[in-house]
Design a protein around this motif. Sequence first.
Motif, mmCIF file in Angstrom:
data_model
loop_
_atom_site.group_PDB
_atom_site.id
_atom_site.type_symbol
_atom_site.label_atom_id
_atom_site.label_comp_id
_atom_site.label_asym_id
_atom_site.label_seq_id
_atom_site.Cartn_x
_atom_site.Cartn_y
_atom_site.Cartn_z
ATOM 1 N N GLN A 16 0.815 -1.217 0.000
ATOM 2 C CA GLN A 16 0.000 0.000 0.000
ATOM 3 C C GLN A 16 0.852 1.271 0.000
ATOM 4 O O GLN A 16 0.399 2.316 -0.452
ATOM 5 C CB GLN A 16 -0.933 0.017 1.220
ATOM 6 C CG GLN A 16 -1.989 -1.067 1.201
ATOM 7 C CD GLN A 16 -3.075 -0.800 0.168
ATOM 8 O OE1 GLN A 16 -3.366 0.338 -0.169
ATOM 9 N NE2 GLN A 16 -3.677 -1.852 -0.345
ATOM 10 N N SER A 17 2.084 1.178 0.489
ATOM 11 C CA SER A 17 2.940 2.369 0.559
ATOM 12 C C SER A 17 3.283 2.914 -0.827
ATOM 13 O O SER A 17 3.617 4.090 -0.960
ATOM 14 C CB SER A 17 4.223 2.065 1.331
ATOM 15 O OG SER A 17 5.047 1.169 0.606
ATOM 16 N N LEU A 18 3.187 2.094 -1.851
ATOM 17 C CA LEU A 18 3.506 2.537 -3.208
ATOM 18 C C LEU A 18 2.356 3.299 -3.861
ATOM 19 O O LEU A 18 2.537 3.917 -4.907
ATOM 20 C CB LEU A 18 3.894 1.343 -4.077
ATOM 21 C CG LEU A 18 5.150 0.598 -3.621
ATOM 22 C CD1 LEU A 18 5.387 -0.622 -4.500
ATOM 23 C CD2 LEU A 18 6.363 1.502 -3.628
ATOM 24 N N ARG A 19 1.195 3.276 -3.235
ATOM 25 C CA ARG A 19 0.039 3.995 -3.779
ATOM 26 C C ARG A 19 0.332 5.489 -3.921
ATOM 27 O O ARG A 19 -0.122 6.113 -4.864
ATOM 28 C CB ARG A 19 -1.194 3.781 -2.904
ATOM 29 C CG ARG A 19 -1.730 2.363 -2.955
ATOM 30 C CD ARG A 19 -2.923 2.174 -2.042
ATOM 31 N NE ARG A 19 -4.115 2.830 -2.536
ATOM 32 C CZ ARG A 19 -4.981 2.274 -3.382
ATOM 33 N NH1 ARG A 19 -4.784 1.053 -3.817
ATOM 34 N NH2 ARG A 19 -6.050 2.935 -3.783
ATOM 35 N N GLU A 20 1.088 6.039 -2.975
ATOM 36 C CA GLU A 20 1.434 7.469 -3.038
ATOM 37 C C GLU A 20 2.217 7.797 -4.302
ATOM 38 O O GLU A 20 2.150 8.905 -4.811
ATOM 39 C CB GLU A 20 2.244 7.873 -1.807
ATOM 40 C CG GLU A 20 1.465 7.793 -0.516
ATOM 41 C CD GLU A 20 2.352 7.997 0.689
ATOM 42 O OE1 GLU A 20 3.485 8.505 0.543
ATOM 43 O OE2 GLU A 20 1.905 7.650 1.794
ATOM 44 N N GLU A 37 7.381 -8.048 0.053
ATOM 45 C CA GLU A 37 6.772 -7.122 1.008
ATOM 46 C C GLU A 37 6.076 -5.959 0.319
ATOM 47 O O GLU A 37 5.145 -5.373 0.851
ATOM 48 C CB GLU A 37 7.838 -6.563 1.958
ATOM 49 C CG GLU A 37 8.396 -7.575 2.917
ATOM 50 C CD GLU A 37 9.389 -6.960 3.882
ATOM 51 O OE1 GLU A 37 9.373 -5.723 4.059
ATOM 52 O OE2 GLU A 37 10.175 -7.722 4.467
ATOM 53 N N PHE A 38 6.527 -5.617 -0.894
ATOM 54 C CA PHE A 38 5.997 -4.467 -1.634
ATOM 55 C C PHE A 38 5.052 -4.888 -2.760
ATOM 56 O O PHE A 38 4.625 -4.048 -3.540
ATOM 57 C CB PHE A 38 7.149 -3.645 -2.218
ATOM 58 C CG PHE A 38 8.008 -3.025 -1.161
ATOM 59 C CD1 PHE A 38 7.673 -1.790 -0.629
ATOM 60 C CD2 PHE A 38 9.127 -3.679 -0.665
ATOM 61 C CE1 PHE A 38 8.452 -1.215 0.370
ATOM 62 C CE2 PHE A 38 9.909 -3.114 0.328
ATOM 63 C CZ PHE A 38 9.564 -1.881 0.850
ATOM 64 N N CYS A 39 4.748 -6.168 -2.852
ATOM 65 C CA CYS A 39 4.019 -6.695 -4.010
ATOM 66 C C CYS A 39 2.619 -7.196 -3.680
ATOM 67 O O CYS A 39 2.323 -7.579 -2.559
ATOM 68 C CB CYS A 39 4.788 -7.868 -4.609
ATOM 69 S SG CYS A 39 6.384 -7.422 -5.291
ATOM 70 N N TYR A 40 1.822 -7.216 -4.748
ATOM 71 C CA TYR A 40 0.562 -7.941 -4.764
ATOM 72 C C TYR A 40 0.897 -9.272 -5.434
ATOM 73 O O TYR A 40 1.283 -9.292 -6.603
ATOM 74 C CB TYR A 40 -0.491 -7.177 -5.573
ATOM 75 C CG TYR A 40 -0.888 -5.873 -4.923
ATOM 76 C CD1 TYR A 40 -1.993 -5.809 -4.075
ATOM 77 C CD2 TYR A 40 -0.165 -4.709 -5.143
ATOM 78 C CE1 TYR A 40 -2.358 -4.615 -3.467
ATOM 79 C CE2 TYR A 40 -0.526 -3.517 -4.544
ATOM 80 C CZ TYR A 40 -1.616 -3.473 -3.707
ATOM 81 O OH TYR A 40 -1.973 -2.292 -3.112
ATOM 82 N N THR A 41 0.812 -10.351 -4.679
ATOM 83 C CA THR A 41 1.169 -11.663 -5.202
ATOM 84 C C THR A 41 0.018 -12.211 -6.040
ATOM 85 O O THR A 41 -1.137 -12.213 -5.600
ATOM 86 C CB THR A 41 1.487 -12.636 -4.050
ATOM 87 O OG1 THR A 41 2.534 -12.074 -3.250
ATOM 88 C CG2 THR A 41 1.918 -13.992 -4.573
ATOM 89 N N ILE A 42 0.370 -12.664 -7.262
ATOM 90 C CA ILE A 42 -0.638 -13.191 -8.181
ATOM 91 C C ILE A 42 -0.308 -14.622 -8.592
ATOM 92 O O ILE A 42 0.823 -15.079 -8.425
ATOM 93 C CB ILE A 42 -0.755 -12.325 -9.451
ATOM 94 C CG1 ILE A 42 0.562 -12.312 -10.247
ATOM 95 C CG2 ILE A 42 -1.209 -10.910 -9.102
ATOM 96 C CD1 ILE A 42 0.456 -11.718 -11.649
ATOM 97 N N GLU A 43 -1.301 -15.291 -9.155
ATOM 98 C CA GLU A 43 -1.072 -16.570 -9.802
ATOM 99 C C GLU A 43 -0.433 -16.282 -11.151
ATOM 100 O O GLU A 43 -0.922 -15.436 -11.891
ATOM 101 C CB GLU A 43 -2.395 -17.294 -10.046
ATOM 102 C CG GLU A 43 -3.068 -17.809 -8.802
ATOM 103 C CD GLU A 43 -4.346 -18.559 -9.173
ATOM 104 O OE1 GLU A 43 -4.243 -19.660 -9.754
ATOM 105 O OE2 GLU A 43 -5.420 -18.016 -8.894
ATOM 106 N N VAL A 44 0.652 -16.978 -11.473
ATOM 107 C CA VAL A 44 1.277 -16.827 -12.781
ATOM 108 C C VAL A 44 0.449 -17.630 -13.773
ATOM 109 O O VAL A 44 0.248 -18.831 -13.589
ATOM 110 C CB VAL A 44 2.746 -17.306 -12.770
ATOM 111 C CG1 VAL A 44 3.357 -17.198 -14.160
ATOM 112 C CG2 VAL A 44 3.555 -16.507 -11.762
ATOM 113 N N LYS A 45 -0.065 -16.950 -14.793
ATOM 114 C CA LYS A 45 -0.941 -17.585 -15.783
ATOM 115 C C LYS A 45 -0.438 -17.273 -17.190
ATOM 116 O O LYS A 45 0.300 -16.317 -17.394
ATOM 117 C CB LYS A 45 -2.373 -17.035 -15.648
ATOM 118 C CG LYS A 45 -3.015 -17.248 -14.307
ATOM 119 C CD LYS A 45 -3.665 -18.609 -14.265
ATOM 120 C CE LYS A 45 -4.487 -18.785 -13.022
ATOM 121 N NZ LYS A 45 -5.891 -18.897 -13.254
#
Length: 118
Positions: A16-20, A37-45
């Motif tokens: 969320q800190s990167l939203r700024e 720590e700075f990421c939104y973790t996704i499924e690799v597709k």
Amino acid sequence: MPVFTTQIKAIGPEAQSLRESQMMILFGEEAPAMLAEFCYTIEVKAIHDTIKVGQNIIFDDVPYFITAVGDVVKQNLTSLGHITIKFDGAREAELPGTLYVEGKSLPNIKVGSRIEII
């Protein structure tokens, strides 16, 4: 058929800190711990077509117009699930691993949120 579809599996405590900075980072589950720590973790597709200007990336039901695509966005998204999304409406890709979208409020992302590129 969407070009790409995935889902948020986890949200790093600092994401969320990167939203700024009007940006968010996506990464597959193999992200290095410090970066995760700075990421939104996704499924690799799989990606089913080229990602290009004029398409939309949709977070749940909120669309964002794609304004520029870095040279390695497709490659990085396919292999690592890793791209940066910058919400600034840039018309030229400054960074090769970054997807640029229209400059409007960032989406409200939660675990389970769906991401599509169409």
